[in-house]
Design a protein around this motif. Structure first.
Motif, PDB file in Angstrom:
ATOM      1  N   VAL A  81       0.854  -1.185   0.000  1.00 40.90           N
ATOM      2  CA  VAL A  81       0.000   0.000   0.000  1.00 40.90           C
ATOM      3  C   VAL A  81       0.887   1.232   0.000  1.00 40.90           C
ATOM      4  O   VAL A  81       1.868   1.300   0.746  1.00 40.90           O
ATOM      5  N   GLU A  82       0.547   2.196  -0.847  1.00 37.37           N
ATOM      6  CA  GLU A  82       1.279   3.461  -0.833  1.00 37.37           C
ATOM      7  C   GLU A  82       0.316   4.579  -1.176  1.00 37.37           C
ATOM      8  O   GLU A  82      -0.705   4.370  -1.836  1.00 37.37           O
ATOM      9  N   ALA A  83       0.637   5.772  -0.710  1.00 38.81           N
ATOM     10  CA  ALA A  83      -0.218   6.929  -0.981  1.00 38.81           C
ATOM     11  C   ALA A  83      -0.197   7.250  -2.468  1.00 38.81           C
ATOM     12  O   ALA A  83       0.809   7.076  -3.160  1.00 38.81           O
ATOM     13  N   ALA A  84      -1.349   7.705  -2.975  1.00 39.57           N
ATOM     14  CA  ALA A  84      -1.455   8.128  -4.375  1.00 39.57           C
ATOM     15  C   ALA A  84      -2.324   9.366  -4.425  1.00 39.57           C
ATOM     16  O   ALA A  84      -3.155   9.598  -3.539  1.00 39.57           O
ATOM     17  N   SER A  85      -2.140  10.180  -5.437  1.00 41.97           N
ATOM     18  CA  SER A  85      -2.931  11.400  -5.583  1.00 41.97           C
ATOM     19  C   SER A  85      -4.372  11.033  -5.876  1.00 41.97           C
ATOM     20  O   SER A  85      -4.658  10.266  -6.799  1.00 41.97           O
ATOM     21  N   ALA A  86      -5.291  11.575  -5.114  1.00 43.39           N
ATOM     22  CA  ALA A  86      -6.710  11.286  -5.336  1.00 43.39           C
ATOM     23  C   ALA A  86      -7.194  11.852  -6.661  1.00 43.39           C
ATOM     24  O   ALA A  86      -8.164  11.384  -7.226  1.00 43.39           O
ATOM     25  N   GLY A  87      -6.504  12.866  -7.166  1.00 40.34           N
ATOM     26  CA  GLY A  87      -6.907  13.467  -8.442  1.00 40.34           C
ATOM     27  C   GLY A  87      -6.160  12.911  -9.613  1.00 40.34           C
ATOM     28  O   GLY A  87      -6.288  13.394 -10.731  1.00 40.34           O
ATOM     29  N   GLN A  88      -5.367  11.877  -9.369  1.00 43.34           N
ATOM     30  CA  GLN A  88      -4.515  11.327 -10.417  1.00 43.34           C
ATOM     31  C   GLN A  88      -5.325  10.775 -11.580  1.00 43.34           C
ATOM     32  O   GLN A  88      -4.873  10.758 -12.717  1.00 43.34           O
ATOM     33  N   GLN A  89      -6.571  10.364 -11.297  1.00 42.13           N
ATOM     34  CA  GLN A  89      -7.365   9.788 -12.367  1.00 42.13           C
ATOM     35  C   GLN A  89      -7.839  10.834 -13.366  1.00 42.13           C
ATOM     36  O   GLN A  89      -8.317  10.496 -14.442  1.00 42.13           O
ATOM     37  N   HIS A  90      -7.770  12.105 -12.995  1.00 43.20           N
ATOM     38  CA  HIS A  90      -8.266  13.156 -13.884  1.00 43.20           C
ATOM     39  C   HIS A  90      -7.129  13.762 -14.691  1.00 43.20           C
ATOM     40  O   HIS A  90      -7.014  14.970 -14.824  1.00 43.20           O
ATOM     41  N   THR A  91      -6.270  12.930 -15.203  1.00 43.39           N
ATOM     42  CA  THR A  91      -5.148  13.414 -15.993  1.00 43.39           C
ATOM     43  C   THR A  91      -5.637  13.942 -17.326  1.00 43.39           C
ATOM     44  O   THR A  91      -6.666  13.529 -17.862  1.00 43.39           O
TER      45      THR A  91
END
Length: 416
Positions: free
Chosen positions: A96-106
């Motif tokens: 598990v690692e942190a990821a940008s919650a907005g990363q899907q809106h590239t």
């Protein structure tokens, strides 16, 4: 006294956080179900599935899931517990690692498919392709195997680079490693192709029919030199064709039957045609050769159309002349357009395959033009180039996997 609308005080919204869970290890049934069931139970606050990607390579699973939820520290703590539960239940590694919650809106970007083909594909080819892609600002997002027979081929999905940049950079890699590298823009147009036209001599069949006829007239060397110059673009095609046909004067018409009976299809030709026909393609041939050869060939293969030149015959012998309009370089492109129009298919949904300079207008007019074991001038100008001895490698350039070919054409042996 006037009423005033009361604007409610802003309500603090909980911060949204994201996390990436990666599962890896020997693949087995139930892993995906176990992971998502655990995520469903990772309360008290629900999590949202943002992205999923899974691949299995020779039995080894890599499954990545991006989720979003409220409260970064708490979310990660909950997901670490979830990861431990899944690892204990499946015996696989879960991180598990942190990821940008907005990363899907590239931001949307143009993507390309880069197909690397060879027999075999050496590591240097993949390494060289990866370096070339990075060198023009491209990023490899995914890699999958398309086929392992009769050629090995891999498809790289690439973002961040233009078609011309990629083709230029990858042409050097292909030359240095002895592999083929094709570049196609990703999108609906790739899988919307519905019609294919094939050149005949040195494409659908091995060798040049006119050279075989000239051999029977005792003029093989002379005609072979003219043919080579014409295919390299050094001579006007119509002029060279008439000069070659002239030396056939006096040959009995029965020679055409002899040559036709000895034609050898290029390996993979039947597989290519049968597969595309089962997929709903219209298939045909456009040749600078002769209808006395191509029409029976088209009938044997069950093709939808054929265009070629017609040798003049008088008193059972070839006169050394032609009848009707000559199918030259421009004529081949017109034939493609005519066949496409007859079947209501836009040119951008067509594919053309050929090897000579007289194929260039046709290759450029098609939505996808493929140079097959072609002369240098043709390889340089076509959308894609194949230098493999198997015509069904065209299927991989179109993005079809070997398994899809076997499913579409039960007549194909798993070994080719």
């Amino acid at each position: 006294m006037t009423d005033r609308a009361t604007v409610p005080a802003p309500i603090d919204q909980p911060a949204t956080a994201g996390a990436l869970l990666t599962v890896s290890g020997p693949d087995r049934p139930g892993v995906t179900a176990a992971l998502f069931a655990a995520l469903q139970a990772a309360g008290p606050e629900p999590v949202e599935v943002v992205d999923v990607e899974q691949v299995v390579v020779h039995g080894q699973l890599v499954l990545g899931v991006v989720v979003a939820g409220s409260g970064a520290p708490d979310l990660l703590t909950r997901l670490h517990r979830t990861a431990g539960d899944v690892a204990a239940a499946t015996g696989l590694q879960v991180s598990v690692e942190a990821a940008s919650a907005g990363q899907q809106h590239t931001e949307r970007t143009v993507r390309h498919h880069v197909i690397v083909l060879g027999r075999p594909v050496p590591p240097a080819a993949v390494a060289g392709a990866a370096r070339a892609i990075a060198g023009v600002g491209g990023n490899i997002e995914a890699i999958r195997r398309l086929s392992d027979y009769p050629v090995t081929s891999f498809e790289l999905t690439v973002s961040g680079a233009g078609s011309t940049q990629l083709r230029t950079a990858l042409a050097t890699v292909a030359a240095e490693t002895g592999t083929d590298v094709a570049v196609e823009q990703a999108g609906l147009s790739r899988r919307s192709k519905r019609l294919i036209v094939l050149d005949v001599d040195s494409t659908l069949v091995r060798g040049e029919v006119i050279d075989e006829l000239a051999a029977r007239a005792g003029r093989a060397a002379e005609v072979a030199r003219i043919t080579a110059a014409a295919m390299n673009g050094e001579l006007d095609f119509e002029e060279s064709l008439r000069a070659r046909v002239a030396v056939l004067a006096g040959l009995p018409v029965g020679v055409l039957d002899e040559v036709r009976e000895h034609l050898v299809l290029t390996p993979g030709a039947r597989t290519l045609i049968r597969t595309l026909q089962r997929l709903g393609f219209r298939c045909g041939i456009v040749s600078g050769g002769f209808t006395q050869i191509t029409d029976p060939l088209a009938e044997t293969l069950g093709l939808d159309f054929a265009a070629a030149n017609t040798l003049e015959v008088a008193d059972g012998k070839l006169t050394g002349g032609l009848v009707g309009e000559v199918v030259d370089r421009a004529g081949k492109a017109r034939a493609l357009a005519r066949f496409a129009a007859e079947h209501g298919i836009p040119l951008e949904q067509t594919v053309a395959v050929g090897d000579g300079a007289n194929d260039l207008d046709m290759l450029n007019a098609a939505g996808l033009g493929i140079a097959f074991n072609a002369k240098p001038v043709v390889r340089e100008q076509a959308h894609a180039a194949l230098n493999q001895p198997y015509l069904d490698a065209v299927l991989q350039v179109l993005g079809f996997t070997r398994d899809e070919v076997l499913d579409a054409d039960p007549g194909v042996s798993p070994l080719g």
